[in-house]
Design a protein around this motif. Structure first.
Motif, PDB file in Angstrom:
ATOM      1  N   MET A   1      82.497  97.115  58.719  1.00  0.00           N
ATOM      2  CA  MET A   1      82.657  97.025  57.448  1.00  0.00           C
ATOM      3  C   MET A   1      81.891  95.594  57.141  1.00  0.00           C
ATOM      4  N   THR A   2      82.025  94.809  57.959  1.00  0.00           N
ATOM      5  CA  THR A   2      81.254  93.431  57.502  1.00  0.00           C
ATOM      6  C   THR A   2      79.908  93.873  57.529  1.00  0.00           C
ATOM      7  N   LEU A   3      79.205  94.713  58.253  1.00  0.00           N
ATOM      8  CA  LEU A   3      77.790  94.946  58.182  1.00  0.00           C
ATOM      9  C   LEU A   3      77.376  95.175  56.861  1.00  0.00           C
ATOM     10  N   PHE A   4      78.282  96.244  56.327  1.00  0.00           N
ATOM     11  CA  PHE A   4      78.104  96.565  54.743  1.00  0.00           C
ATOM     12  C   PHE A   4      78.238  95.514  53.936  1.00  0.00           C
ATOM     13  N   LEU A   5      79.105  94.627  54.048  1.00  0.00           N
ATOM     14  CA  LEU A   5      79.495  93.455  53.104  1.00  0.00           C
ATOM     15  C   LEU A   5      78.071  92.523  53.390  1.00  0.00           C
ATOM     16  N   ARG A   6      77.379  92.486  54.601  1.00  0.00           N
ATOM     17  CA  ARG A   6      76.237  91.535  54.805  1.00  0.00           C
ATOM     18  C   ARG A   6      75.219  92.182  54.024  1.00  0.00           C
ATOM     19  N   SER A   7      74.826  93.535  53.950  1.00  0.00           N
ATOM     20  CA  SER A   7      73.826  94.092  53.304  1.00  0.00           C
ATOM     21  C   SER A   7      74.158  94.104  51.935  1.00  0.00           C
ATOM     22  N   TYR A   8      75.308  94.149  51.300  1.00  0.00           N
ATOM     23  CA  TYR A   8      75.777  93.739  49.817  1.00  0.00           C
ATOM     24  C   TYR A   8      75.201  92.435  49.478  1.00  0.00           C
ATOM     25  N   LEU A   9      75.638  91.387  50.151  1.00  0.00           N
ATOM     26  CA  LEU A   9      75.162  90.137  49.898  1.00  0.00           C
ATOM     27  C   LEU A   9      73.731  89.991  49.852  1.00  0.00           C
TER      28      LEU A   9
ATOM     29  N   LEU B   1      71.610  85.262  49.906  1.00  0.00           N
ATOM     30  CA  LEU B   1      70.845  85.836  51.181  1.00  0.00           C
ATOM     31  C   LEU B   1      70.924  85.205  52.292  1.00  0.00           C
ATOM     32  N   PHE B   2      71.211  83.963  52.433  1.00  0.00           N
ATOM     33  CA  PHE B   2      71.525  83.034  53.509  1.00  0.00           C
ATOM     34  C   PHE B   2      72.745  83.358  53.883  1.00  0.00           C
ATOM     35  N   VAL B   3      73.709  83.325  52.989  1.00  0.00           N
ATOM     36  CA  VAL B   3      75.181  83.699  53.503  1.00  0.00           C
ATOM     37  C   VAL B   3      75.154  85.117  54.003  1.00  0.00           C
ATOM     38  N   GLY B   4      74.811  85.949  53.512  1.00  0.00           N
ATOM     39  CA  GLY B   4      74.752  87.338  54.112  1.00  0.00           C
ATOM     40  C   GLY B   4      74.023  87.364  55.389  1.00  0.00           C
ATOM     41  N   MET B   5      73.034  86.711  55.660  1.00  0.00           N
ATOM     42  CA  MET B   5      72.230  86.804  56.893  1.00  0.00           C
ATOM     43  C   MET B   5      73.202  85.852  58.085  1.00  0.00           C
ATOM     44  N   PHE B   6      73.391  84.817  57.660  1.00  0.00           N
ATOM     45  CA  PHE B   6      74.098  84.069  58.754  1.00  0.00           C
ATOM     46  C   PHE B   6      75.310  83.503  58.697  1.00  0.00           C
TER      47      PHE B   6
ATOM     48  N   SER C   1      79.700  83.406  58.534  1.00  0.00           N
ATOM     49  CA  SER C   1      80.280  84.108  59.380  1.00  0.00           C
ATOM     50  C   SER C   1      81.062  85.119  58.705  1.00  0.00           C
ATOM     51  N   PRO C   2      81.879  85.980  59.456  1.00  0.00           N
ATOM     52  CA  PRO C   2      82.379  87.297  58.864  1.00  0.00           C
ATOM     53  C   PRO C   2      83.569  87.151  57.808  1.00  0.00           C
ATOM     54  N   ALA C   3      84.048  85.869  58.028  1.00  0.00           N
ATOM     55  CA  ALA C   3      85.290  85.570  57.050  1.00  0.00           C
ATOM     56  C   ALA C   3      84.490  85.124  55.916  1.00  0.00           C
ATOM     57  N   ARG C   4      83.426  84.254  55.936  1.00  0.00           N
ATOM     58  CA  ARG C   4      82.595  83.869  54.844  1.00  0.00           C
ATOM     59  C   ARG C   4      81.940  84.613  53.915  1.00  0.00           C
ATOM     60  N   VAL C   5      81.569  85.709  54.788  1.00  0.00           N
ATOM     61  CA  VAL C   5      80.786  86.884  53.992  1.00  0.00           C
ATOM     62  C   VAL C   5      81.820  87.601  53.199  1.00  0.00           C
ATOM     63  N   GLU C   6      83.059  87.936  54.034  1.00  0.00           N
ATOM     64  CA  GLU C   6      84.060  88.760  53.090  1.00  0.00           C
ATOM     65  C   GLU C   6      84.525  87.901  51.631  1.00  0.00           C
ATOM     66  N   VAL C   7      84.857  86.550  51.711  1.00  0.00           N
ATOM     67  CA  VAL C   7      84.949  85.860  50.661  1.00  0.00           C
ATOM     68  C   VAL C   7      83.672  85.962  49.583  1.00  0.00           C
TER      69      VAL C   7
ATOM     70  N   LEU D   1      69.791  99.558  53.115  1.00  0.00           N
ATOM     71  CA  LEU D   1      69.782  98.338  54.060  1.00  0.00           C
ATOM     72  C   LEU D   1      70.792  98.413  55.120  1.00  0.00           C
ATOM     73  N   PHE D   2      71.904  98.970  54.689  1.00  0.00           N
ATOM     74  CA  PHE D   2      73.283  99.015  55.563  1.00  0.00           C
ATOM     75  C   PHE D   2      72.954  99.894  56.803  1.00  0.00           C
ATOM     76  N   LEU D   3      72.141 101.080  56.446  1.00  0.00           N
ATOM     77  CA  LEU D   3      71.808 102.266  57.434  1.00  0.00           C
ATOM     78  C   LEU D   3      70.609 101.554  58.172  1.00  0.00           C
ATOM     79  N   ILE D   4      69.856 100.852  57.927  1.00  0.00           N
ATOM     80  CA  ILE D   4      69.041 100.138  58.868  1.00  0.00           C
ATOM     81  C   ILE D   4      69.347  99.010  59.953  1.00  0.00           C
ATOM     82  N   LEU D   5      70.455  98.227  59.325  1.00  0.00           N
ATOM     83  CA  LEU D   5      71.081  97.118  59.834  1.00  0.00           C
ATOM     84  C   LEU D   5      72.068  97.909  60.958  1.00  0.00           C
ATOM     85  N   ARG D   6      72.610  99.073  60.554  1.00  0.00           N
ATOM     86  CA  ARG D   6      73.512  99.721  61.490  1.00  0.00           C
ATOM     87  C   ARG D   6      72.567 100.316  62.732  1.00  0.00           C
ATOM     88  N   LEU D   7      71.325 100.853  62.548  1.00  0.00           N
ATOM     89  CA  LEU D   7      70.621 101.294  63.594  1.00  0.00           C
ATOM     90  C   LEU D   7      70.152 100.215  64.501  1.00  0.00           C
ATOM     91  N   PHE D   8      69.761  98.922  64.001  1.00  0.00           N
ATOM     92  CA  PHE D   8      69.475  97.884  64.966  1.00  0.00           C
ATOM     93  C   PHE D   8      70.792  97.363  65.643  1.00  0.00           C
TER      94      PHE D   8
END
Length: 129
Positions: free
Chosen positions: A1-9, A53-58, A60-66, A87-94
């Protein structure tokens, strides 16, 4: 789930950053007149997008969720979630590519790891029965 949240941010940050920079470029070329106050708002939007963009990329999972909880308070965020899906599908592939064994491993070691995974899966099935 965190990966999708990252792609959202990342998607939201890219859209806001590009929109702010685009407004500034249009103002500099003379095709748009936003004035000095509009310029300040455009810079603020671009900076906020860069931070997202930087919070989404770098981050922590807790910070991304907040941050996702903070930025997705409107019903319109479902549209951005749909935009973030590719973007989520591409990140999941990697992410799945990182879990594969490297090619330099001998075939016997790869087979041993597969056998271990099968044994663990069989143990889980026996426990659930």
């Amino acid at each position: 789930m965190t990966l999708f949240l990252r792609s959202y941010l990342i998607s939201l940050g890219f859209l806001l950053g590009a929109g702010g920079v685009g407004a500034l470029l249009l103002d500099c070329s003379g095709k748009l007149s936003i004035g000095w106050l509009g310029g300040i708002v455009a810079v603020a939007i671009a900076l906020f997008g860069t931070v997202l963009l930087f919070v989404g990329m770098f981050g922590s999972p807790a910070r991304v969720e907040v941050w996702v909880d903070w930025t997705s308070v409107h019903e319109g965020s479902i549209v951005l979630a749909i935009v973030a899906l590719p973007l989520f599908l591409i990140l999941r592939l990697f992410q799945h590519m990182d879990r594969r064994p490297p090619v330099t491993l001998p075939i016997t070691e790869i087979r041993g790891k597969r056998a271990e995974r099968r044994q663990r899966a069989e143990l889980r099935q026996k426990r659930h029965q």
